[in-house]
Design an enzyme around this catalytic site. Sequence first.
Site, mmCIF file in Angstrom:
data_model
loop_
_atom_site.group_PDB
_atom_site.id
_atom_site.type_symbol
_atom_site.label_atom_id
_atom_site.label_comp_id
_atom_site.label_asym_id
_atom_site.label_seq_id
_atom_site.Cartn_x
_atom_site.Cartn_y
_atom_site.Cartn_z
ATOM 1 N N CYS A 73 116.473 32.158 -53.680
ATOM 2 C CA CYS A 73 116.054 32.036 -52.098
ATOM 3 C C CYS A 73 115.422 33.279 -51.683
ATOM 4 C CB CYS A 73 116.944 31.388 -51.203
ATOM 5 S SG CYS A 73 116.409 30.921 -49.521
ATOM 6 N N GLY B 43 107.150 23.791 -59.242
ATOM 7 C CA GLY B 43 106.025 23.265 -59.329
ATOM 8 C C GLY B 43 105.861 21.824 -60.181
#
Length: 338
Positions: free
Chosen positions: A103, A216
């Site tokens: 993150c 993705g």
Amino acid sequence: MIDKNKKQDLSTAARLSVAPMMDWTDRHCRYLHRLMSRHALLYTEMVTAPALVRGGATHLLDHHHAEHPVALQLGGSDPAELAQAARLGAEAGYDEINLNCGCPSDRVQSGTFGAVLMKDPGLVAECCAAMIEAQPREVTVKCRIGVDDQDPEEVLPEFLSRVAAAGVGRMTIHARKAWLQGLSPKENRDIPPLDYDLALRMTGLFPALHLSLNGGLSTLDQASEWLEAGFDGMMYGRAAYHQPWDVLGQADRVIFGETPPHDSPEAVVHAMLPYIETHLAQGGKLHQITRHMLGLFAGRPGARGWRRVLSEGATRDGAGTDLVLQALEQVTGQAVRA
């Protein structure tokens, strides 16, 4: 000691998983996702070790028994604190404890954890070893391919090697760099280019590791292709959230070779009604659950009406399951009964 059967079961479940996503994959979201797939591995939002250990925020560990298999993702960089947080997670019943090394948000960096840990694989290894020693659940890691000006070709193999040596056998690679300066967390999910080929090469370099691909992924067809190419698992993020039926509704059939628990998103809505009623009876609000259901009919006629009715009405006082059925009429074109 880790139960070998449970470890094997988790490895199988990790063939398809839903990524930990802040503000999204809460317990209501996970319950919804479990109604679509019996087998996919679900992850909590990241919970920081300081919040659990210093702040006593054990309510963050609340989850429904139906969510299993479910993993707790922790954020932190202090081995002793992470060990204690991992122990709390195991005691709360989570099947896996995952360390966040991916993150890129500012608040994560300020705590010296998340993607910034890619710069210190030795510390990550120390943290993982402490977490493994402290409790019986399997410890896993989610990482990036590198951060900032690092060369992923050098950094990623070194990172995987050091963490594997600490006893971690399963990792998820988000196949993008994270830029800790200059890009927002949202931009870090889109702008750095994906390098699936680099991540795939890691499966050859580390055949003993169970490696999942993240970043993705938008269709379930991609899962079959990349699993055949050599990955052990696929982790979906935004696609699983915004188009849950397209990904999770077909996952059991396509990935696990079994019949899905429900044959349509309409059936999932009906299956959610008792859960919603229980939540409301306990003082909860409708929108806390229905915000996760907005994408159920993505791409289908009536999807816009479904979203509109729920978005406009779920925050109103007294909103309940009648509103959900009213929204469902936008898709079915006829009155719906519970």
